[in-house]
Design a protein around this motif. Sequence first.
Motif, PDB file in Angstrom:
ATOM      1  N   ILE A 197       0.698  -1.452  -0.146  1.00 53.52           N
ATOM      2  CA  ILE A 197      -0.217   0.068  -0.086  1.00 53.52           C
ATOM      3  C   ILE A 197       0.968   1.227  -0.107  1.00 53.52           C
ATOM      4  CG2 ILE A 197      -1.557   1.341   1.405  1.00 53.52           C
ATOM      5  CD1 ILE A 197      -2.852  -1.401   2.380  1.00 53.52           C
ATOM      6  N   ALA A 198       2.120   1.355   0.782  1.00 52.95           N
ATOM      7  CA  ALA A 198       2.796   2.398   1.057  1.00 52.95           C
ATOM      8  C   ALA A 198       3.569   2.717  -0.299  1.00 52.95           C
ATOM      9  CB  ALA A 198       3.709   2.243   2.026  1.00 52.95           C
ATOM     10  N   THR A 199       4.025   1.452  -1.038  1.00 51.52           N
ATOM     11  CA  THR A 199       4.733   1.587  -2.422  1.00 51.52           C
ATOM     12  C   THR A 199       3.636   1.937  -3.486  1.00 51.52           C
ATOM     13  OG1 THR A 199       6.173  -0.221  -1.755  1.00 51.52           O
ATOM     14  CG2 THR A 199       6.070   0.239  -4.231  1.00 51.52           C
ATOM     15  N   ARG A 200       2.508   1.420  -3.210  1.00 56.03           N
ATOM     16  CA  ARG A 200       1.525   1.924  -4.275  1.00 56.03           C
ATOM     17  C   ARG A 200       1.269   3.431  -4.220  1.00 56.03           C
ATOM     18  NH1 ARG A 200      -3.027  -0.245  -6.964  1.00 56.03           N
ATOM     19  NH2 ARG A 200      -5.179   0.899  -7.173  1.00 56.03           N
ATOM     20  N   HIS A 201       1.018   4.182  -3.031  1.00 55.55           N
ATOM     21  CA  HIS A 201       0.742   5.353  -2.937  1.00 55.55           C
ATOM     22  C   HIS A 201       1.884   6.307  -3.333  1.00 55.55           C
ATOM     23  CE1 HIS A 201      -0.851   8.998  -1.094  1.00 55.55           C
ATOM     24  NE2 HIS A 201       0.170   9.316  -0.357  1.00 55.55           N
ATOM     25  N   SER A 202       3.253   5.753  -3.006  1.00 53.45           N
ATOM     26  CA  SER A 202       4.155   6.636  -3.255  1.00 53.45           C
ATOM     27  C   SER A 202       4.508   6.620  -4.882  1.00 53.45           C
ATOM     28  CB  SER A 202       5.770   5.970  -2.737  1.00 53.45           C
ATOM     29  OG  SER A 202       6.793   6.629  -3.210  1.00 53.45           O
ATOM     30  N   LEU A 203       4.298   5.596  -5.337  1.00 45.74           N
ATOM     31  CA  LEU A 203       4.886   5.429  -6.811  1.00 45.74           C
ATOM     32  C   LEU A 203       3.714   6.195  -7.695  1.00 45.74           C
ATOM     33  CD1 LEU A 203       5.785   1.818  -7.501  1.00 45.74           C
ATOM     34  CD2 LEU A 203       7.095   3.753  -7.464  1.00 45.74           C
ATOM     35  N   ARG A 204       2.382   6.088  -7.303  1.00 49.63           N
ATOM     36  CA  ARG A 204       1.198   6.849  -7.900  1.00 49.63           C
ATOM     37  C   ARG A 204       1.364   8.354  -7.685  1.00 49.63           C
ATOM     38  NH1 ARG A 204      -4.265   4.462  -9.149  1.00 49.63           N
ATOM     39  NH2 ARG A 204      -3.652   2.162  -9.817  1.00 49.63           N
ATOM     40  N   GLN A 205       1.732   8.922  -6.658  1.00 50.08           N
ATOM     41  CA  GLN A 205       2.075  10.262  -6.288  1.00 50.08           C
ATOM     42  C   GLN A 205       2.949  10.638  -7.231  1.00 50.08           C
ATOM     43  OE1 GLN A 205       3.511  11.217  -2.497  1.00 50.08           O
ATOM     44  NE2 GLN A 205       1.754  12.754  -2.217  1.00 50.08           N
ATOM     45  N   LYS A 206       4.352   9.823  -7.584  1.00 47.83           N
ATOM     46  CA  LYS A 206       5.425  10.327  -8.349  1.00 47.83           C
ATOM     47  C   LYS A 206       5.047  10.555  -9.692  1.00 47.83           C
ATOM     48  CE  LYS A 206       9.943   8.467  -9.905  1.00 47.83           C
ATOM     49  NZ  LYS A 206      10.840   7.180  -9.259  1.00 47.83           N
ATOM     50  N   TRP A 207       4.142   9.634 -10.028  1.00 52.16           N
ATOM     51  CA  TRP A 207       3.989   9.611 -11.583  1.00 52.16           C
ATOM     52  C   TRP A 207       2.503  10.405 -11.749  1.00 52.16           C
ATOM     53  CZ3 TRP A 207       4.551   3.592 -11.452  1.00 52.16           C
ATOM     54  CH2 TRP A 207       5.980   3.347 -11.324  1.00 52.16           C
ATOM     55  N   GLY A 208       1.784  10.978 -10.774  1.00 49.64           N
ATOM     56  CA  GLY A 208       0.758  11.866 -11.051  1.00 49.64           C
ATOM     57  C   GLY A 208      -0.441  10.971 -11.440  1.00 49.64           C
ATOM     58  N   ILE A 209      -0.521   9.832 -10.746  1.00 43.74           N
ATOM     59  CA  ILE A 209      -1.709   8.935 -10.892  1.00 43.74           C
ATOM     60  C   ILE A 209      -2.928   8.899  -9.757  1.00 43.74           C
ATOM     61  CG2 ILE A 209      -2.532   6.428 -11.408  1.00 43.74           C
ATOM     62  CD1 ILE A 209       0.418   5.988 -12.654  1.00 43.74           C
ATOM     63  N   GLY A 210      -3.975   9.177 -10.071  1.00 47.10           N
ATOM     64  CA  GLY A 210      -4.846   9.175  -9.156  1.00 47.10           C
ATOM     65  C   GLY A 210      -5.209   8.067  -8.356  1.00 47.10           C
ATOM     66  N   GLU A 211      -5.575   7.965  -6.963  1.00 48.37           N
ATOM     67  CA  GLU A 211      -5.870   6.643  -6.311  1.00 48.37           C
ATOM     68  C   GLU A 211      -7.108   5.937  -6.944  1.00 48.37           C
ATOM     69  OE1 GLU A 211      -4.321   4.781  -4.098  1.00 48.37           O
ATOM     70  OE2 GLU A 211      -2.974   6.412  -4.187  1.00 48.37           O
ATOM     71  N   GLN A 212      -7.944   6.613  -7.761  1.00 44.12           N
ATOM     72  CA  GLN A 212      -9.403   6.045  -8.289  1.00 44.12           C
ATOM     73  C   GLN A 212      -9.077   5.579  -9.902  1.00 44.12           C
ATOM     74  OE1 GLN A 212     -11.796   4.818  -6.328  1.00 44.12           O
ATOM     75  NE2 GLN A 212     -10.291   5.974  -4.769  1.00 44.12           N
ATOM     76  N   ASP A 213      -7.920   6.099 -10.298  1.00 45.95           N
ATOM     77  CA  ASP A 213      -7.340   5.782 -11.678  1.00 45.95           C
ATOM     78  C   ASP A 213      -7.124   4.303 -11.904  1.00 45.95           C
ATOM     79  OD1 ASP A 213      -7.592   8.178 -12.113  1.00 45.95           O
ATOM     80  OD2 ASP A 213      -5.379   8.912 -12.342  1.00 45.95           O
ATOM     81  N   ILE A 214      -7.063   3.711 -13.009  1.00 46.58           N
ATOM     82  CA  ILE A 214      -6.897   2.281 -13.205  1.00 46.58           C
ATOM     83  C   ILE A 214      -5.406   2.226 -13.906  1.00 46.58           C
ATOM     84  CG2 ILE A 214      -7.558   0.149 -14.631  1.00 46.58           C
ATOM     85  CD1 ILE A 214      -9.314   0.697 -12.318  1.00 46.58           C
TER      86      ILE A 214
END
Length: 558
Positions: A197-214
């Motif tokens: 979960i922590a890795t997911r949040h960090s990478l998505r934030q880094k790449w500008g990907i929203g939490e609800q995006d697929i």
Amino acid sequence: MSTTAAVFYKGDAYHTGGRQLLGRQVAGEGFLKGLIQHGTSESVYCFTQTHAEFSQFCDRVKPWVGQPRQLQWISADNPPQLSLPGAIFRPDSVISSLLWERRFFDQHAYSICGITHSIASKEALEDLGKLLLAPVQPWDALVCPSIAVKTVVERLWDSWSEYLAQRTGGKPDRLIQLPVIPLGVDCATFPQGTAAIATRHSLRQKWGIGEQDIVVLYMGRLSLSTKAHPVPMCMALERAQRETGATVHLLLVGWFESDMESIGFQESVQLFCPSVNTLCLDGRSPENRTTVWAAADIFISLADNLQETFGLTPSEAMASGLPVVVADWNGYQTSVRHEVDGFRIPTLLPPSGAGLDLALEHLNDRLGYGAFVAQVAMTTAVDIDACTQALIHLIQDSDLRQRMGASGRQRAEQVFDWKVVIAAHETLWQDLAEIRATASASVPVQAGMSPYPLGDDPFHLFSHYPTATLTAEQMVHLGEMASTETLNLLQRFGVTNVGAERRVSPETIAAMVQTIAQQGPQSVGTLFQQYGGDRPLVLLQTIGYLLKFDVLRLGHNG
């Protein structure tokens, strides 16, 4: 009985840190790490050409050794030592030379095991064909990672056997074992729980990907000619995005074989899935290969290439807890359970007989291997509508994604984890040892015949070339070059010292010369008995060398 095998070690086969990253290298490195961590033998045996390669092997496995293990070297100069582990594992299917080599010693001494990877090239198929003529025994094995590959091997051998029967009047027995053991994954290396979960949040934030995006992930070599053509995947993603209205990202993690491949992927994405945001990462980076899974929601791999035989990345995706969308193609057919771990998308090939022109052009080198498999892939259809519907289901249903991901994770742990796979290999080696202990050898070596007829003893095959051949009864006495000074000259001068490693030691030569000087002429047989030791054949070659340069002469002193 043996539960281990010596590792036939060549660094490239077990290393993933090079410029190229191939599936066989990932599998080889994983196997080696798995054997070190999960193998039950106290000793780990390594078979190499040189001690330097063994040192490289020791450095390679040192980080993985978590329990007392004895690393033992078996030199390629001494194959009979393979009787210590009882088997040798070579990480490819090129085992015919090992089979012939063993015939020079004791065919019951050890088992020989190989494993198939890509088998579509003419060279790979020829290597497989050689096994029908090689001295395989029922205690040897060729591991097939999937039922699909085993079927290819059996089909090839059936056709080759029929030809040999027509050509020679006899059909060879198929003695080698063909067990199906999948390639493995190290489930523990894939993030789970709070770490994921922590890795997911960090990478998505880094790449500008929203939490609800697929995020749809493709991991593997980015090659339309030798892996998977990107356009069907892009078309399905675009249609699924339009149907669902979701914000969809395509994460491509791999490496390009050429600039042309890179341009082809970029243009495919731009033309066929313009509504999907695409991010490309270098899959040769160990960090990327272990962390990006956590950022994804769905894994996709529409493999359409003959080069694919098992497909590690869907197993890795399942180990990471991702639902998978894969082509119903070769190894994927048994690794992924349809509508359980994900979806298998139907594929279609032209009928048998439609590719004889391709086979001919690959045989005569008008089509290189890459072009050959690319041409076949261009006729391999993947059902884009079925893929679109699978993606729609997974995009719209988070519970389905979670349920399939959990099923895949469980399957990876139970079937594909290296702990399970190494245990399967050890069971195989144990079974082969039991067969070896009781079964009779196929085609035993006959007295006076060469163990390898196409590589016969040159002193036999060409025995009619000279006037005469050396016999045990012939007497030898000293020649003019038998003094210490002239012997040293011969051994120092490069032109007269070629092949010194194939002769007995200078000390032994000096001892023979001294014996003849003190006792008079000696028969070749007497010298053979007295100085042959554990290298009798080498002594005979040495006597020939000494006769060549007049250190010894035939006949009595006059």
